[in-house]
Design a protein around this motif. Structure first.
Motif, PDB file in Angstrom:
ATOM      1  N   GLU A   4       8.455 -15.461  20.410  1.00 58.22           N
ATOM      2  CA  GLU A   4       9.385 -16.316  19.718  1.00 58.22           C
ATOM      3  C   GLU A   4       8.693 -17.651  19.518  1.00 58.22           C
ATOM      4  OE1 GLU A   4      13.067 -16.476  21.728  1.00 58.22           O
ATOM      5  OE2 GLU A   4      13.547 -14.378  21.367  1.00 58.22           O
ATOM      6  N   ALA A   9      16.872 -23.125  17.790  1.00 56.48           N
ATOM      7  CA  ALA A   9      17.538 -23.033  16.504  1.00 56.48           C
ATOM      8  C   ALA A   9      16.833 -23.990  15.542  1.00 56.48           C
ATOM      9  CB  ALA A   9      19.015 -23.374  16.621  1.00 56.48           C
ATOM     10  N   PRO A  10      16.282 -23.521  14.456  1.00 60.50           N
ATOM     11  CA  PRO A  10      16.234 -22.124  14.062  1.00 60.50           C
ATOM     12  C   PRO A  10      15.172 -21.333  14.815  1.00 60.50           C
ATOM     13  CG  PRO A  10      15.052 -23.421  12.488  1.00 60.50           C
ATOM     14  CD  PRO A  10      15.660 -24.403  13.471  1.00 60.50           C
ATOM     15  N   LEU A  11      15.337 -20.043  14.797  1.00 63.92           N
ATOM     16  CA  LEU A  11      14.454 -19.149  15.523  1.00 63.92           C
ATOM     17  C   LEU A  11      13.594 -18.355  14.548  1.00 63.92           C
ATOM     18  CD1 LEU A  11      13.851 -17.906  18.388  1.00 63.92           C
ATOM     19  CD2 LEU A  11      15.541 -16.176  17.814  1.00 63.92           C
ATOM     20  N   GLU A  13      11.179 -15.178  14.962  1.00 65.12           N
ATOM     21  CA  GLU A  13      10.800 -14.151  15.931  1.00 65.12           C
ATOM     22  C   GLU A  13       9.815 -13.180  15.292  1.00 65.12           C
ATOM     23  OE1 GLU A  13      13.012 -10.978  18.948  1.00 65.12           O
ATOM     24  OE2 GLU A  13      14.173 -12.220  17.567  1.00 65.12           O
ATOM     25  N   ASN A  27      18.776 -17.917  13.176  1.00 65.35           N
ATOM     26  CA  ASN A  27      19.506 -17.444  14.356  1.00 65.35           C
ATOM     27  C   ASN A  27      20.888 -16.929  13.975  1.00 65.35           C
ATOM     28  OD1 ASN A  27      20.856 -19.774  13.755  1.00 65.35           O
ATOM     29  ND2 ASN A  27      20.535 -20.753  15.737  1.00 65.35           N
ATOM     30  N   ASN A  32      21.118 -18.792   8.138  1.00 70.32           N
ATOM     31  CA  ASN A  32      19.679 -18.817   8.447  1.00 70.32           C
ATOM     32  C   ASN A  32      18.938 -19.935   7.718  1.00 70.32           C
ATOM     33  OD1 ASN A  32      19.858 -16.604  10.207  1.00 70.32           O
ATOM     34  ND2 ASN A  32      19.618 -15.155   8.527  1.00 70.32           N
ATOM     35  N   ARG A  63      17.945 -13.001  10.074  1.00 69.67           N
ATOM     36  CA  ARG A  63      18.730 -12.468  11.181  1.00 69.67           C
ATOM     37  C   ARG A  63      20.167 -12.202  10.720  1.00 69.67           C
ATOM     38  NH1 ARG A  63      17.461 -12.062  16.173  1.00 69.67           N
ATOM     39  NH2 ARG A  63      15.737 -13.553  15.941  1.00 69.67           N
TER      40      ARG A  63
END
Length: 254
Positions: A4, A9-11, A13, A27, A32, A63
């Motif tokens: 990650e 936030a935001p993510l 991955e 996230n 998003n 996501r």
């Protein structure tokens, strides 16, 4: 690899298993939308995968039920006296898009929900786009006082031509999946329930090809697009019209 990258936030991955790398952005909150740091995380993720000789293809997904609604406008609240902060945010976006374009292996966008503004640009920077039949895509940025950059326009023009680029940029319209395919913005409409399966089939098909041949194909297309990309790389205009931009952000978030 399973990492990650970036803030909670935001993510952003990243999963890279065998020959296929999967990047999931956001996230799930605010459709998003990504902050400047989030866009830098996208760039970092793609750059790192570009140096992984085992990776043959990359897919970018949002996501949850949407791809990406663009940039997180909450980051721009209170920046009236700090125009450099806004400019920095747009520079980070552009760096992420260029990382995708310069990735040596194909990058596929899986589009559901909405791909708007910077989310649209991220999708256009990818090599292929597969879109859920319920999704929408477009550049509704003029109403926010955002000044379309030459590189933003170039991605639209390269896929759909100048007339469609003008229509999207002038009106802020979001195309539905049927119109997006007809315009050349995306490659195929897929029922939303089948989108992930269809994308995985495409990824596997690409990964099964001789890797050097696929990389050469991407390089060949990039060479054909180079005059347009180079001609629009520099932008001496500001990213936004300050008064219109801050009023629009305040109204949107208010």
């Amino acid at each position: 690899m399973n990492t990650e990258i970036g803030e909670a936030a935001p993510l952003v991955e990243v999963h890279a298993a065998e020959r296929i790398a999967r990047i999931t952005i956001g996230n799930g909150a605010r459709h998003n939308a990504l902050s400047g740091a989030g866009w830098s995380s996208v760039e970092q993720a793609v750059r790192e995968l570009s140096h992984d000789d085992h990776v043959r293809v990359v897919v970018i997904r949002g996501r949850g039920r949407t791809f990406c609604a663009g940039s997180d406008m909450t980051e721009w609240v209170g920046t009236e006296s700090d125009p450099e902060a806004v400019e920095d945010s747009f520079a980070r976006m552009e760096a992420a898009f260029r990382a995708v374009e310069e990735c040596p292996v194909p990058v596929v966008a899986e589009l559901r929900g909405v791909a708007a503004g910077a989310g649209c640009q991220l999708a256009l920077a990818c090599d292929l786009r597969y879109m859920a039949d319920s999704a929408r895509i477009g550049m509704p940025i003029a109403r926010l006082g955002i000044l379309a950059s030459p590189s933003f326009a170039a991605r639209l023009v390269a896929l759909a031509g100048p007339s469609v680029a003008r229509r999207l940029l002038y009106t802020g319209r979001l195309f539905n999946a049927r119109d997006a395919v007809a315009a050349g913005l995306v490659d195929q409409i897929v029922p939303a329930s089948e989108l992930a399966e269809r994308t995985e089939t495409v990824l596997a098909r690409i990964a099964d090809q001789p890797p050097e041949a696929v990389r050469a194909a991407k390089q060949a297309v990039a060479a054909a697009l180079r005059p347009l990309r180079e001609a629009t790389r520099e932008n001496d205009r500001p990213a936004v019209s300050p008064a219109d931009f801050h009023a629009a952000v305040s109204a949107f978030l208010g």
